[in-house]
Motif scaffolding. Sequence first.
Motif, PDB file in Angstrom:
ATOM      1  N   TYR A  33       0.838  -1.197   0.000  1.00 24.33           N
ATOM      2  CA  TYR A  33       0.000   0.000   0.000  1.00 24.33           C
ATOM      3  C   TYR A  33       0.875   1.251   0.000  1.00 24.33           C
ATOM      4  O   TYR A  33       1.933   1.271   0.619  1.00 24.33           O
ATOM      5  CB  TYR A  33      -0.865   0.045   1.261  1.00 24.33           C
ATOM      6  CG  TYR A  33      -1.633  -1.229   1.541  1.00 24.33           C
ATOM      7  CD1 TYR A  33      -1.029  -2.306   2.180  1.00 24.33           C
ATOM      8  CD2 TYR A  33      -2.967  -1.348   1.176  1.00 24.33           C
ATOM      9  CE1 TYR A  33      -1.724  -3.477   2.438  1.00 24.33           C
ATOM     10  CE2 TYR A  33      -3.672  -2.506   1.429  1.00 24.33           C
ATOM     11  CZ  TYR A  33      -3.040  -3.573   2.054  1.00 24.33           C
ATOM     12  OH  TYR A  33      -3.734  -4.725   2.313  1.00 24.33           O
ATOM     13  N   PHE A  45      -4.918   7.229   1.791  1.00 25.65           N
ATOM     14  CA  PHE A  45      -4.673   6.136   0.861  1.00 25.65           C
ATOM     15  C   PHE A  45      -4.414   6.662  -0.546  1.00 25.65           C
ATOM     16  O   PHE A  45      -5.105   7.563  -1.037  1.00 25.65           O
ATOM     17  CB  PHE A  45      -5.891   5.222   0.863  1.00 25.65           C
ATOM     18  CG  PHE A  45      -5.877   4.162  -0.210  1.00 25.65           C
ATOM     19  CD1 PHE A  45      -6.608   4.328  -1.375  1.00 25.65           C
ATOM     20  CD2 PHE A  45      -5.121   3.021  -0.054  1.00 25.65           C
ATOM     21  CE1 PHE A  45      -6.618   3.365  -2.351  1.00 25.65           C
ATOM     22  CE2 PHE A  45      -5.106   2.046  -1.039  1.00 25.65           C
ATOM     23  CZ  PHE A  45      -5.864   2.218  -2.188  1.00 25.65           C
ATOM     24  N   TYR A  48      -2.975   0.502  -3.950  1.00 35.66           N
ATOM     25  CA  TYR A  48      -2.416  -0.719  -3.400  1.00 35.66           C
ATOM     26  C   TYR A  48      -2.361  -1.818  -4.443  1.00 35.66           C
ATOM     27  O   TYR A  48      -3.047  -1.771  -5.468  1.00 35.66           O
ATOM     28  CB  TYR A  48      -3.133  -1.145  -2.123  1.00 35.66           C
ATOM     29  CG  TYR A  48      -4.286  -2.111  -2.273  1.00 35.66           C
ATOM     30  CD1 TYR A  48      -5.547  -1.649  -2.614  1.00 35.66           C
ATOM     31  CD2 TYR A  48      -4.106  -3.461  -2.007  1.00 35.66           C
ATOM     32  CE1 TYR A  48      -6.611  -2.521  -2.711  1.00 35.66           C
ATOM     33  CE2 TYR A  48      -5.164  -4.336  -2.097  1.00 35.66           C
ATOM     34  CZ  TYR A  48      -6.418  -3.872  -2.442  1.00 35.66           C
ATOM     35  OH  TYR A  48      -7.461  -4.749  -2.523  1.00 35.66           O
ATOM     36  N   ASN A  50      -1.940  -6.217  -4.995  1.00 35.90           N
ATOM     37  CA  ASN A  50      -1.807  -7.601  -4.569  1.00 35.90           C
ATOM     38  C   ASN A  50      -0.869  -8.252  -5.564  1.00 35.90           C
ATOM     39  O   ASN A  50      -1.163  -8.264  -6.764  1.00 35.90           O
ATOM     40  CB  ASN A  50      -3.145  -8.343  -4.567  1.00 35.90           C
ATOM     41  CG  ASN A  50      -4.012  -7.953  -3.407  1.00 35.90           C
ATOM     42  OD1 ASN A  50      -3.521  -7.529  -2.365  1.00 35.90           O
ATOM     43  ND2 ASN A  50      -5.315  -8.094  -3.569  1.00 35.90           N
ATOM     44  N   ASP A  56      -6.335  -1.048  -6.671  1.00 32.69           N
ATOM     45  CA  ASP A  56      -7.135   0.151  -6.392  1.00 32.69           C
ATOM     46  C   ASP A  56      -6.200   1.351  -6.476  1.00 32.69           C
ATOM     47  O   ASP A  56      -5.201   1.396  -5.755  1.00 32.69           O
ATOM     48  CB  ASP A  56      -7.746   0.034  -5.000  1.00 32.69           C
ATOM     49  CG  ASP A  56      -8.681   1.197  -4.641  1.00 32.69           C
ATOM     50  OD1 ASP A  56      -8.665   2.229  -5.358  1.00 32.69           O
ATOM     51  OD2 ASP A  56      -9.388   1.090  -3.642  1.00 32.69           O
ATOM     52  N   SER A  58      -7.658   4.518  -6.643  1.00 28.41           N
ATOM     53  CA  SER A  58      -8.625   5.595  -6.510  1.00 28.41           C
ATOM     54  C   SER A  58      -8.104   6.779  -5.705  1.00 28.41           C
ATOM     55  O   SER A  58      -8.623   7.881  -5.805  1.00 28.41           O
ATOM     56  CB  SER A  58      -9.906   5.062  -5.860  1.00 28.41           C
ATOM     57  OG  SER A  58      -9.631   4.586  -4.555  1.00 28.41           O
TER      58      SER A  58
ATOM     59  N   ASN B 102     -10.376  -5.544  -0.700  1.00 30.84           N
ATOM     60  CA  ASN B 102     -10.003  -4.143  -0.550  1.00 30.84           C
ATOM     61  C   ASN B 102      -9.771  -3.856   0.923  1.00 30.84           C
ATOM     62  O   ASN B 102     -10.719  -3.803   1.707  1.00 30.84           O
ATOM     63  CB  ASN B 102     -11.096  -3.238  -1.108  1.00 30.84           C
ATOM     64  CG  ASN B 102     -10.633  -1.805  -1.218  1.00 30.84           C
ATOM     65  OD1 ASN B 102      -9.624  -1.416  -0.621  1.00 30.84           O
ATOM     66  ND2 ASN B 102     -11.363  -1.013  -1.964  1.00 30.84           N
ATOM     67  N   LYS B 104      -7.873  -1.223   2.362  1.00 29.35           N
ATOM     68  CA  LYS B 104      -7.227   0.053   2.661  1.00 29.35           C
ATOM     69  C   LYS B 104      -7.745   0.604   3.981  1.00 29.35           C
ATOM     70  O   LYS B 104      -8.858   0.319   4.415  1.00 29.35           O
ATOM     71  CB  LYS B 104      -7.478   1.058   1.540  1.00 29.35           C
ATOM     72  CG  LYS B 104      -8.923   1.501   1.395  1.00 29.35           C
ATOM     73  CD  LYS B 104      -9.077   2.401   0.177  1.00 29.35           C
ATOM     74  CE  LYS B 104     -10.508   2.844  -0.005  1.00 29.35           C
ATOM     75  NZ  LYS B 104     -10.689   3.592  -1.286  1.00 29.35           N
ATOM     76  N   LEU B 105      -6.911   1.406   4.613  1.00 22.56           N
ATOM     77  CA  LEU B 105      -7.244   2.040   5.883  1.00 22.56           C
ATOM     78  C   LEU B 105      -7.681   3.477   5.645  1.00 22.56           C
ATOM     79  O   LEU B 105      -7.101   4.177   4.814  1.00 22.56           O
ATOM     80  CB  LEU B 105      -6.039   2.040   6.816  1.00 22.56           C
ATOM     81  CG  LEU B 105      -5.579   0.694   7.377  1.00 22.56           C
ATOM     82  CD1 LEU B 105      -4.277   0.852   8.145  1.00 22.56           C
ATOM     83  CD2 LEU B 105      -6.642   0.104   8.282  1.00 22.56           C
ATOM     84  N   PHE B 107      -7.873   6.876   7.880  1.00 25.34           N
ATOM     85  CA  PHE B 107      -7.348   7.399   9.130  1.00 25.34           C
ATOM     86  C   PHE B 107      -8.065   8.675   9.549  1.00 25.34           C
ATOM     87  O   PHE B 107      -8.541   9.453   8.722  1.00 25.34           O
ATOM     88  CB  PHE B 107      -5.856   7.737   8.987  1.00 25.34           C
ATOM     89  CG  PHE B 107      -4.947   6.552   8.930  1.00 25.34           C
ATOM     90  CD1 PHE B 107      -4.682   5.917   7.738  1.00 25.34           C
ATOM     91  CD2 PHE B 107      -4.344   6.073  10.086  1.00 25.34           C
ATOM     92  CE1 PHE B 107      -3.829   4.820   7.678  1.00 25.34           C
ATOM     93  CE2 PHE B 107      -3.486   4.978  10.050  1.00 25.34           C
ATOM     94  CZ  PHE B 107      -3.235   4.358   8.839  1.00 25.34           C
TER      95      PHE B 107
END
Lengths: 119, 117
Positions: A33, A45, A48, A50, A56, A58, B102, B104-105, B107
């Motif tokens: 990430y 974010f 990220y 895999n 993703d 976005s 999916n 993602k974090l 915060f």
Amino acid sequence: GAGVSQSPRYKVTKRGQDVALRCDPISGHVSLYWYRQALGQGPEFLTYFNYEAQQDKSGLPNDRFSAERPEGSISTLTIQRTEQRDSAMYRCASSLGGIGGQWGNYGYTFGSGTRLTVV
Amino acid sequence: AQTVTQSQPEMSVQEAETVTLSCTYDTSESDYYLFWYKQPPSRQMILVIRQEAYKQQNATENRFSVNFQKAAKSFSLKISDSQLGDAAMYFCAYRSDPTGANSKLTFGKGITLSVRP
């Protein structure tokens, strides 16, 4: 390696230049990430992966930002034609989590970040 | 979209005392994870504690515990017997879709905790 390694630790660049930020995740970690953290704010974010697949993107703010992870290990975040507003801490994190399965059981390990300053 | 709110920008605690850091979040999902991360001056991001939304029992890790109120969408962190090394910025984070792809974090803005000797 033992942890998530990011380089360089600090980068000062002139406006308009391209920069490449590198992330070397923990060996065997499937997910990687990228986050950006402005001063006094929480990380946001960006994108990220895999393995080598970008799942993703976005969070990438515009088309000057791109990321790749060609062999499913090391990743590079590239910012083209940098602007002053790009100045921030760029953080990478990796996780064991793979496709499907108990994602939530796999915590992140963050790197120490690259502090980018655009002058 | 999920949002995480930490409304207290700064807090201070006396060494050996207890302090509670607040966090609220907004989501329409029923299953998710919540986290508290610590960011000391060294710039590391260190996981402090994690809570699964489907678990009613509040998570505890040594001196750190949470008060998870799912209906109220509240997730506060309690630090007992505060130590000088606890001084740091603390971030609350949300992670949706825990069994999907999916992860993602999201915060909050963080809270700066200072510990007085």
